[in-house]
Structure formats: C-alpha cells, structure tokens
Design an enzyme around this catalytic site. Structure first.
Site, PDB file in Angstrom:
ATOM      1  CG  HIS A   1      -2.191 -18.508  30.861  1.00 54.31           C
ATOM      2  ND1 HIS A   1      -2.567 -19.668  30.255  1.00 54.31           N
ATOM      3  CD2 HIS A   1      -0.930 -18.277  30.416  1.00 54.31           C
ATOM      4  CE1 HIS A   1      -1.496 -20.031  29.579  1.00 54.31           C
ATOM      5  NE2 HIS A   1      -0.472 -19.344  29.809  1.00 54.31           N
TER       6      HIS A   1
ATOM      7  NE  ARG B   1       7.750 -18.314  38.128  1.00 53.72           N
ATOM      8  CZ  ARG B   1       6.698 -19.089  38.565  1.00 53.72           C
ATOM      9  NH1 ARG B   1       6.508 -20.169  37.535  1.00 53.72           N
ATOM     10  NH2 ARG B   1       5.971 -19.133  39.758  1.00 53.72           N
TER      11      ARG B   1
ATOM     12  CG  ASN C   1      13.337 -26.398  29.222  1.00 49.38           C
ATOM     13  OD1 ASN C   1      13.068 -25.324  28.733  1.00 49.38           O
ATOM     14  ND2 ASN C   1      13.027 -27.444  28.365  1.00 49.38           N
TER      15      ASN C   1
ATOM     16  CG  HIS D   1       2.343 -23.554  23.448  1.00 52.74           C
ATOM     17  ND1 HIS D   1       1.410 -22.439  23.442  1.00 52.74           N
ATOM     18  CD2 HIS D   1       2.725 -23.306  24.744  1.00 52.74           C
ATOM     19  CE1 HIS D   1       1.473 -21.658  24.463  1.00 52.74           C
ATOM     20  NE2 HIS D   1       2.249 -22.238  25.388  1.00 52.74           N
TER      21      HIS D   1
ATOM     22  NE  ARG E   1       5.206 -28.938  25.327  1.00 54.61           N
ATOM     23  CZ  ARG E   1       5.119 -27.818  26.212  1.00 54.61           C
ATOM     24  NH1 ARG E   1       6.223 -28.107  27.174  1.00 54.61           N
ATOM     25  NH2 ARG E   1       4.484 -26.962  26.252  1.00 54.61           N
TER      26      ARG E   1
ATOM     27  CE1 TYR F   1       8.010 -21.497  22.046  1.00 48.05           C
ATOM     28  CE2 TYR F   1       6.004 -20.972  23.423  1.00 48.05           C
ATOM     29  CZ  TYR F   1       7.304 -21.007  23.234  1.00 48.05           C
ATOM     30  OH  TYR F   1       8.535 -20.661  24.346  1.00 48.05           O
TER      31      TYR F   1
ATOM     32  NE  ARG G   1       5.533 -16.918  29.080  1.00 48.08           N
ATOM     33  CZ  ARG G   1       5.956 -16.775  30.308  1.00 48.08           C
ATOM     34  NH1 ARG G   1       6.880 -15.888  30.457  1.00 48.08           N
ATOM     35  NH2 ARG G   1       5.475 -17.565  31.276  1.00 48.08           N
TER      36      ARG G   1
END
Length: 695
Positions: free
Chosen positions: A448, A418, A50, A605, A577, A481, A388
């Site tokens: 997204h 990304r 991270n 998430h 979060r 997740y 993703r």
C-alpha cells in the site's frame, strides 16, 4: 487511586457503527445548503457508493462470521450477530434520511434551477413520445427478459444491478413471473431532449435539462417485450453481493491468473442486501427472497430511487458550472516554478527536499519527475509501487516510455487493491509486455506504500531520487484527495528505498531501516516508541503533544497507548476523517484527547504524525492509518519530514488551521456521535479547505 482497565469494552466505539457515522457526515454535506446544488447531489451519490461498498465488504464479512458460528467479540464487546443487528438499524435510518434528502430537499431545488428529474407518468405528451422512441431505438434491443418457470430456472442477478420483477398474465388469467435487468451500459437517467446535460451545437449551454428514470421508461413499455400477454405489474429491486474475495496466495501458481478467477467468482457470491420498492407485494418479495437466498434482515424496503450512486451521472453530465464548486488552479511549489527543461527537476531536488500538498499543489511535478527520469540519458533505473492509478494513467505511460528508452524499470503492481483489481491486471500485463520487471507483491500482504525511486548516474557514482507520498499515483484523484508528497535525494532514505524494493521484489528479510518506518517490519514499534517518548516528556513536566491526522483509528493497542498518553497529561489532537474507535473526553482516561473529523469538498486522505518532543518537533508522513490491517497486514512506508521549515509549515500553516475550522469540522463525542462545529457570534466562518486553496 483506582486503576482503570484500558481494555474495557466500554472504552471503545464499534468500528462498523463508526463507519456508518462517517456516512452520516457525508449525508450532512448533501443536506448542507451552503454547498452548491450539484455538489450536494454528488455527496448523495458518494453516500450511495460508500454504502454499497460497506455492504459488499464489511457486512458480508460479518455475515460469514455469523454463519460460521464465530463468537469472538469486537473490542467494544459486540458479537458478530449484535453487530449485524446494530448495522441494520442504523443503515435503515441513513437510507431513509438519504431518500428524504433527495425527494424533499434536492429534487425541488434542482427543478427550480432548471434540472428536471421527471417521473415518466408526469412527462408531457411530447416528452413521452421522445422517451418511448428512445426505448424502441436504443433500450429495447439491449433488454433480455428472463422468465421463471420449470423450464427457466431463476436467473443470476448480478451485483449492484437494478431489475424489474414483472408479473404477467396469460390469456387464461394465469400469472407468471419474469425478471428484467436494467442494462448497466445505458444511462440510468435518460436525457429527454438531445441537449439535456450538455452544450448545444452552437456551444451555448441550455438552462433547462430534462431527465427521466430508465426503469420507469422500461416499465411503461413492457408490453412490447411480452406480446400476447398482459403485464400486470412491475416492481424495481436491486441487489448487492458479497465482494470480499479471499485469495489463497500460497496455493496460487500464478497470482495474476488467480486474481482473474477470483474476480469472475465474485460475480456469483451471495447476496448481502436486497433493496426493493415499497409497492412490492409480499408474494413477489417472498419469491425473490427464496431464490436469492436472503432473509428478512437482508431486505431494505425503500422509496424511489434505489441506488443513489447513479446520481453521479447528473453531476458529470450536466454542464451547469454555476451549480458546482468554482474551479481552482493548483499551485506549483516555488522550488519547481522556474524549471526550464525536464532534467532541472533533479537539480531542484538536490537543492533541498520539496514538499507537495495536493490538491492545493499541482500533481503535475510528479508526472514531470517520471517523464524526466524516462528521458534523461543518465537515469539508470526506475522503481515504483502501484496501488491505484486509475484508467488513464500518465504515471504508467512514463514508465512504458522509460523501458522503451532502455531504462531498467521495476514496478510492484498490487493486484489485490480492492475494486481496482481488473485495472491493475491490465496495467500489469501492459507493463510486462513492454519489458518492465513486474512483481505482484508479497504473499499475505498488500503493498500500500507510495514510493518511487530513480537511480541517476552522477560522475563516477549514482544518486537516488525519491518521491514518497501519502496518496496514490492517480492524476485524477489527486485533484480531489488531500495528500502530501515529498521529493528527496537524502542518502539514508535512498538506501532505505533500495532495501524496501529488494524486500518487495526479492527474498530480503531486512528488519531494520535507517529512516523509513516500514510496516509490517518496524512501523508499529516505532510509532509506539514515539508516543511513549511523549508520555515520558509529560511525566517529566516537559512539553508533550501529539497531533495525528489519518483516515481511520481502529487499532486497539494504539488506542490504549493514546489513553495512557492522555492519563500522563499529553494533549492529543486527532484529525480522523473516517472511523474512530477511541472515545474522547472520558474522565481519567481520555480527557486530554479531542477527535475532529473534517468532511468537505476534498477527501481528507493524508496521514501525518506530529510529536512535540519537548520542543524538538518531529513529523512523519506516510501511507498508513492506525489500523491492524495497515500495521500488520500491509506494506506501508512512513517517512520523516526533516527540513525545519517544512515542519514549521506543516505545524503552523496546515495542522493549526484545521483546528480553526468552524464549518466542516465535527467533534467526536464520548458516545460515538459527532457534533458539528459552528462559528460563535464573534467568529468569522472558517473552512479549512477553502483557506488552504487561497493560502
């Protein structure tokens, strides 16, 4: 009555510092002795990963602002230069905490548990012989020492690479400099014994595992690389580069090719962080700083090891399941439990909307849905967004099978996701070659949303089956997740999905949808309207409450509206979060707001928006956080949960239990710090994620 200016900088927490506070919470999990030992190591690796991403994306962007002379201040009143200084101070503190955690807390416990992470100098004679043999047989042929002199310019040092800065002396005593990159294709932690990490040939798992650091083995054998010269010293260092590539989409004839060029260009962007070992002398440090074009503010002097993300190797390779979370078998929702043949899933969806809560519910029904669509002769078309999906993607395999079976398949692959750009380029090419209609998204926007539509022929007409979700179509991350998904064949949502895909693949400029909230079209105005409705309820003395669950709360306009809601008496519980720029608990502004962050085994998430609406409760789920990028610069879909029993379930069985957590929950304070919850003497410990596993 004094009117409070709700746009005052003092009412906002800096976004970057809030992100670093999230990293502090991740570190807390690494320190938490109630977590299994290898899971604590994994949290440390996540912290390292991270932090790398934070420097690659956020710090690089702020540096560019400083270099460009941008003086625009953030909502909390900081200039870009102020932000860089504050980030450096806090990041240094976190790195120090992380290294202390590893050296003082985790290493001794790993040693005691039989996982020995050894320094080369402390290896036994036999262990050194094994490590040196590994160097000669495997490492040596891969290494490429690069000299620095007038004939050899300073070499390019790639992003996130670990290197040795080597000082060598010739026979005349002249000192020279060389740089040696540690091969990223080899493990950072070398097993000293063949069985270290994995099972023996007979299937049994050894209790003791031995590892040594790659850079130490290389440093001990440097003489082999420089025969005839004396190796005087070697110092590890690591660089992180800017990875925030800007795409000039309007000027791009071919977005796929442009993205590939951008990924190549990323490797040569400027260095934003140089981490070096404490032993490195000023002379060598100066040489690196000059050639890497960094200032002292970009240099982080740290102890061993540099780069925590590599610790994930131990987590992945050591088969000590007694040191990890116990395995968990996800549930299958009741509505899908008794399906006998693939096509039955459409019948189950016709019987009513089906809600999934991952990872507690299995992701398999989503794959089954796509496989059933690929093989059902009455399916005419499949349309899906891909953001993703990972390297091994059963979702893509189902789409490829569908097109082979003659279905019309259209997929929006977001090339600008990304760090997943290369993976997505690969999937886009594979899908195109198979005959899928592939589009790369809208110019200037990232797509997204997580949406799949299956068009099914039924009688003389068609019916649209949808899967709408808060998380990616990634079967691997769906196990770690926390996300929601919903199957539906609601006609209005189906018609909205058709309009959405026309918007994504064609030139549609549609500005209204029946039930879906779509960014950047109508999501912001609808969320604002729903908050304002709660404000009106509160002012009328009616029941009003907001419960929002999201990854990040950054958007100033939304925060201001939440302050107005609090002032009107609306109780707001925000489960955030990650980043949160709202300051809760300020008298006259936000005393009706509390912010809770849960960090634990699973990555929280999902995005959920609950409105009490004077008893006529409404819940929306979707892909959007309340951030400017989600509301203004991305295509997002937020969808209503209309089934009353699902609303009751989400309200009572999910949201309310989050508020009981006294193990993983942290409460945001008005000053931007967090206070970890702890059970009172009369309370039983309650971990919301553990509860949801068992209920």
């Amino acid at each position: 009555m004094t009117v409070i200016d709700l746009s005052a900088p003092s009412l906002y927490i800096n976004r970057e510092l809030s992100m670093l506070e999230f990293q502090r919470r991740v570190l807390e999990e690494a320190r938490d002795e109630s977590n299994p030992l290898l899971e604590r190591l994994k949290f440390l690796a996540i912290f390292g990963s991270n932090m790398d991403e934070f420097f690659m994306v956020r710090v690089s962007g702020i540096r560019k602002q400083v270099e460009a002379g941008v003086l625009e201040i953030s909502p909390d009143g900081m200039t870009p230069r102020d932000e860089l200084a504050a980030i450096r101070k806090l990041a240094q503190e976190l790195y120090q905490d992380a290294q202390q955690c590893f050296q003082r807390k985790l290493l001794p416990k790993l040693e005691k548990a039989g996982i020995h992470v050894l320094e080369y100098q402390k290896l036994s004679k036999v262990q050194k012989e094994r490590a040196d043999k590994y160097f000669r047989d495997v490492v040596y042929p891969v290494l490429t020492p690069l000299a620095l002199d007038p004939g050899h310019p300073f070499p390019h040092i790639s992003n996130m690479s670990l290197n040795l800065a080597i000082v060598i002396r010739d026979k005349k005593g002249n000192e020279k400099f060389a740089r040696l990159k540690m091969p990223g294709t080899l493990p950072r932690l070398i097993p000293v014994k063949r069985s270290s990490g994995s099972a023996r040939k007979d299937g049994t798992i050894p209790h003791h595992h031995y590892f040594v650091w790659l850079e130490q083995v290389v440093a001990a054998n440097l003489q082999d690389l420089f025969p005839g010269l004396e190796v005087a010293a070697a110092y590890p260092f690591r660089v992180v580069r800017d990875a925030d590539v800007e795409i000039q989409e309007l000027e791009a004839d071919d977005l796929l090719e442009t993205m590939q060029q951008s990924i190549r260009r990323r490797k040569f962007l400027s260095v934003v962080q140089m981490a070096m070992h404490t032993t490195m002398p000023d002379e060598v440090r100066g040489l690196l700083m000059e050639n890497l074009e960094v200032t002292s503010n970009d240099v982080y002097v740290l102890n061993h090891p540099l780069g925590f993300a590599h610790l994930m190797e131990l987590y992945n390779n050591v088969e000590r399941h007694d040191l990890k979370y116990p395995p968990y078998k996800p549930r299958t929702p009741k509505a899908l439990r008794f399906i006998e043949k693939p096509g039955d899933i459409f019948e189950a969806i016709r019987a009513g909307n089906i809600l999934l809560h991952h990872p507690y519910d299995s992701f398999a029904p989503v794959i089954d849905f796509l496989n059933a669509a690929a093989r059902d002769p009455d399916v005419l078309a499949i349309k899906q967004t891909v953001y993703r999906v990972g390297s091994n993607a059963p979702v893509v395999a189902a789409l490829l099978e569908a097109v082979e079976r003659g279905k019309q398949v259209a997929v929006l692959v977001e090339l600008k996701a990304r760090f997943d750009e290369e993976s997505n380029i690969g999937w886009a090419r594979a899908l195109e070659q198979a005959g899928v209609h592939v589009v790369y998204g809208l110019v200037g926007l990232k797509t997204h949303c997580k949406t799949t539509m299956v068009v099914h022929k039924e009688g003389e007409g068609i019916r649209r089956y949808l899967h709408l979700a808060t998380g990616n179509y990634n079967a691997v991350t769906s196990r770690i997740y926390e996300d929601f998904g919903m199957f539906t064949c609601d006609e209005d949502m189906g018609a909205d999905a058709t309009d959405l895909f026309n918007y994504l693949t064609g030139y549609s400029t549609k500005q209204s949808y029946r039930k879906l909230l779509v960014a950047p079209v109508n999501l912001r105005e609808n969320i604002e309207a729903l908050i304002k409705r709660e404000i009106e309820h509160a002012r009328a003395g009616q029941n009003a409450r907001l419960i929002f669950k999201m990854n990040s709360l950054v958007d100033k306009g939304m925060i201001q509206l939440l302050y107005e809601a609090s002032q009107a008496g609306v109780k707001a519980d925000l489960l955030v979060r990650g980043m949160c720029c709202l300051r809760p608990g300020i008298k006259g502004v936000s005393e009706n707001i509390r912010v809770i962050s849960v960090v634990g085994r699973y990555l929280e998430h999902s995005r959920l928006y609950y409105f009490q609406n004077n008893g006529e409760e409404e819940i929306y789920l979707g892909s959007a956080d309340l951030m400017p990028r989600n509301l203004n610069h991305r295509v997002e879909v937020v969808f209503p949960v209309e089934d009353k029993k699902h609303i009751r379930y989400l309200r009572a069985k999910v949201l309310e239990v989050y508020f009981k957590d006294n193990i993983r929950a942290r409460f945001l304070n008005a000053d931007g710090s967090y206070t970890r919850a702890a059970p009172n003497s009369d309370d039983k410990p309650f971990d919301v994620q553990s509860h949801l596993i068992g209920n």
